[in-house]
Design an enzyme around this catalytic site. Sequence first.
Site, PDB file in Angstrom:
ATOM      1  N   ASP A   1     -35.430 -19.318 -76.416  1.00 45.39           N
ATOM      2  CA  ASP A   1     -36.412 -18.639 -77.262  1.00 45.39           C
ATOM      3  C   ASP A   1     -35.818 -18.027 -78.527  1.00 45.39           C
ATOM      4  O   ASP A   1     -36.557 -17.686 -79.447  1.00 45.39           O
ATOM      5  CB  ASP A   1     -37.119 -17.536 -76.468  1.00 45.39           C
ATOM      6  CG  ASP A   1     -37.891 -18.082 -75.269  1.00 45.39           C
ATOM      7  OD1 ASP A   1     -38.127 -19.306 -75.241  1.00 45.39           O
ATOM      8  OD2 ASP A   1     -38.240 -17.288 -74.378  1.00 45.39           O
TER       9      ASP A   1
ATOM     10  N   ARG B   1     -41.360  -1.885 -76.370  1.00 43.09           N
ATOM     11  CA  ARG B   1     -39.918  -1.912 -76.644  1.00 43.09           C
ATOM     12  C   ARG B   1     -39.464  -0.619 -77.306  1.00 43.09           C
ATOM     13  O   ARG B   1     -38.387  -0.093 -77.005  1.00 43.09           O
ATOM     14  CB  ARG B   1     -39.577  -3.102 -77.551  1.00 43.09           C
ATOM     15  CG  ARG B   1     -39.707  -4.460 -76.898  1.00 43.09           C
ATOM     16  CD  ARG B   1     -39.437  -5.559 -77.918  1.00 43.09           C
ATOM     17  NE  ARG B   1     -39.511  -6.903 -77.325  1.00 43.09           N
ATOM     18  CZ  ARG B   1     -39.360  -8.023 -78.011  1.00 43.09           C
ATOM     19  NH1 ARG B   1     -39.124  -7.965 -79.327  1.00 43.09           N
ATOM     20  NH2 ARG B   1     -39.438  -9.194 -77.404  1.00 43.09           N
TER      21      ARG B   1
ATOM     22  N   LEU C   1     -35.554  -9.423 -80.169  1.00 42.87           N
ATOM     23  CA  LEU C   1     -35.537  -8.237 -79.292  1.00 42.87           C
ATOM     24  C   LEU C   1     -35.602  -6.941 -80.088  1.00 42.87           C
ATOM     25  O   LEU C   1     -34.925  -5.959 -79.776  1.00 42.87           O
ATOM     26  CB  LEU C   1     -34.298  -8.254 -78.386  1.00 42.87           C
ATOM     27  CG  LEU C   1     -34.121  -9.497 -77.499  1.00 42.87           C
ATOM     28  CD1 LEU C   1     -32.875  -9.348 -76.635  1.00 42.87           C
ATOM     29  CD2 LEU C   1     -35.352  -9.735 -76.628  1.00 42.87           C
TER      30      LEU C   1
ATOM     31  N   CYS D   1     -32.410  26.776 -70.430  1.00 46.26           N
ATOM     32  CA  CYS D   1     -33.699  27.159 -71.026  1.00 46.26           C
ATOM     33  C   CYS D   1     -34.268  28.407 -70.359  1.00 46.26           C
ATOM     34  O   CYS D   1     -34.962  29.202 -70.999  1.00 46.26           O
ATOM     35  CB  CYS D   1     -34.688  26.006 -70.900  1.00 46.26           C
ATOM     36  SG  CYS D   1     -34.267  24.580 -71.936  1.00 46.26           S
TER      37      CYS D   1
ATOM     38  N   HIS E   1     -33.776  21.126 -75.642  1.00 47.98           N
ATOM     39  CA  HIS E   1     -34.856  20.820 -74.714  1.00 47.98           C
ATOM     40  C   HIS E   1     -36.186  21.288 -75.317  1.00 47.98           C
ATOM     41  O   HIS E   1     -36.234  22.001 -76.311  1.00 47.98           O
ATOM     42  CB  HIS E   1     -34.612  21.496 -73.366  1.00 47.98           C
ATOM     43  CG  HIS E   1     -33.508  20.859 -72.580  1.00 47.98           C
ATOM     44  ND1 HIS E   1     -33.155  21.275 -71.313  1.00 47.98           N
ATOM     45  CD2 HIS E   1     -32.671  19.829 -72.876  1.00 47.98           C
ATOM     46  CE1 HIS E   1     -32.154  20.532 -70.863  1.00 47.98           C
ATOM     47  NE2 HIS E   1     -31.842  19.655 -71.792  1.00 47.98           N
TER      48      HIS E   1
ATOM     49  N   GLY F   1     -35.023 -14.254 -68.438  1.00 48.65           N
ATOM     50  CA  GLY F   1     -35.974 -15.213 -67.924  1.00 48.65           C
ATOM     51  C   GLY F   1     -36.263 -15.070 -66.440  1.00 48.65           C
ATOM     52  O   GLY F   1     -35.967 -14.032 -65.826  1.00 48.65           O
TER      53      GLY F   1
ATOM     54  N   ALA G   1     -44.898 -13.064 -69.560  1.00 48.63           N
ATOM     55  CA  ALA G   1     -46.217 -13.673 -69.783  1.00 48.63           C
ATOM     56  C   ALA G   1     -46.257 -14.972 -68.993  1.00 48.63           C
ATOM     57  O   ALA G   1     -45.257 -15.688 -68.904  1.00 48.63           O
ATOM     58  CB  ALA G   1     -46.441 -13.940 -71.262  1.00 48.63           C
TER      59      ALA G   1
ATOM     60  N   GLU H   1     -38.408  23.411 -74.328  1.00 45.39           N
ATOM     61  CA  GLU H   1     -38.655  24.856 -74.359  1.00 45.39           C
ATOM     62  C   GLU H   1     -38.049  25.495 -75.608  1.00 45.39           C
ATOM     63  O   GLU H   1     -38.673  26.343 -76.263  1.00 45.39           O
ATOM     64  CB  GLU H   1     -38.068  25.530 -73.110  1.00 45.39           C
ATOM     65  CG  GLU H   1     -38.728  25.110 -71.804  1.00 45.39           C
ATOM     66  CD  GLU H   1     -38.034  23.933 -71.140  1.00 45.39           C
ATOM     67  OE1 GLU H   1     -38.061  23.868 -69.904  1.00 45.39           O
ATOM     68  OE2 GLU H   1     -37.460  23.083 -71.856  1.00 45.39           O
TER      69      GLU H   1
END
Length: 318
Positions: free
Chosen positions: A179, A163, A183, A54, A18, A263, A124, A20
């Site tokens: 498309d 991404r 990715l 921690c 972590h 989509g 978009a 800390e």
Amino acid sequence: YDNRIIGEGITSAYGGHHAEVNAISSVKDQSLLAKSTLYVTLEPCSHFGKTPPCSDLIVKYKIPKVVIGCVDDNPEVAGKGIAKLQASGCDATIGVLEAECKAHHKRFFTFHNKKRPYIILKWAETKDGFMDIDRSFDSAQDDKIEAYWISSEFSKRVVHQWRSEEQAIMVGTNTALNDNPQLNVREIKGENPLRIVLDLNLRLPKTLNVFDGSSPTLVLNYQVSDQKEGVEYVKLDPNKKLTDQILEELYQRNIISMIIEGGAQLLNTFIDDNLWDETRVFVGDKYFEKGLKAPKINKEPINSLQFDTDILTTYMND
């Protein structure tokens, strides 16, 4: 210490140290810890999970003062870390920049409180509200699809940055088919997210980019469970609610965040089920006049920003 930063740390990848632990380890002169103030965005943990507590480490090094942004409402912590610090004589100040710290840890809180990833919807659309062209034309025109790209190259790089900031990215069957997306984050330097493809009836040809084995890929479907060449097939139950099964699968895999890029049918499914936390919409400088209508978010946006020729509008769920 003495009004200067002597150590810093961020939380390691899942299962690692972590923040800390990393901050304390980064201090060259450890004798200064007993005279220093530790600033943390989230309450130090008090239980044994993947790593030791921690709060025990802070007590061990006798750090006299800890400033805490927000309380960890995970039932295994939920104030217990603060109580342990205070019982040791540590001066713990709580709630400094609390709203900002909660926003910073939004993925963490969503994962632990709602038992699912933090979900970002992204698409978009044109100025007249379409996210895709009318694809009823002859398939011989498929080589012209690139001409119908909506957002700018600059916005594309921004999306690749997004991404890299999330653990997983998901698309539906039609988006993968129409498309042929990769990715990945090829436009910037960063880690590729886990690719998730919803292909319930296994209609997608194996020649698509998502099956190229370049990064781990999950194919969620109703047919088979299998694994080959970097692609894992996960069989879902057609008699159970789809979104519940998707999110349970990802929760069990410790996927804390996911961006859904389409989509329209997949996006609308998550909108209709109110299973989203943030929505990012690029409005490009184009008109299609007809085609596939973009989803609608019935909320006021939190902001709208100009990105090259595009407008980016962001929405937050309650």
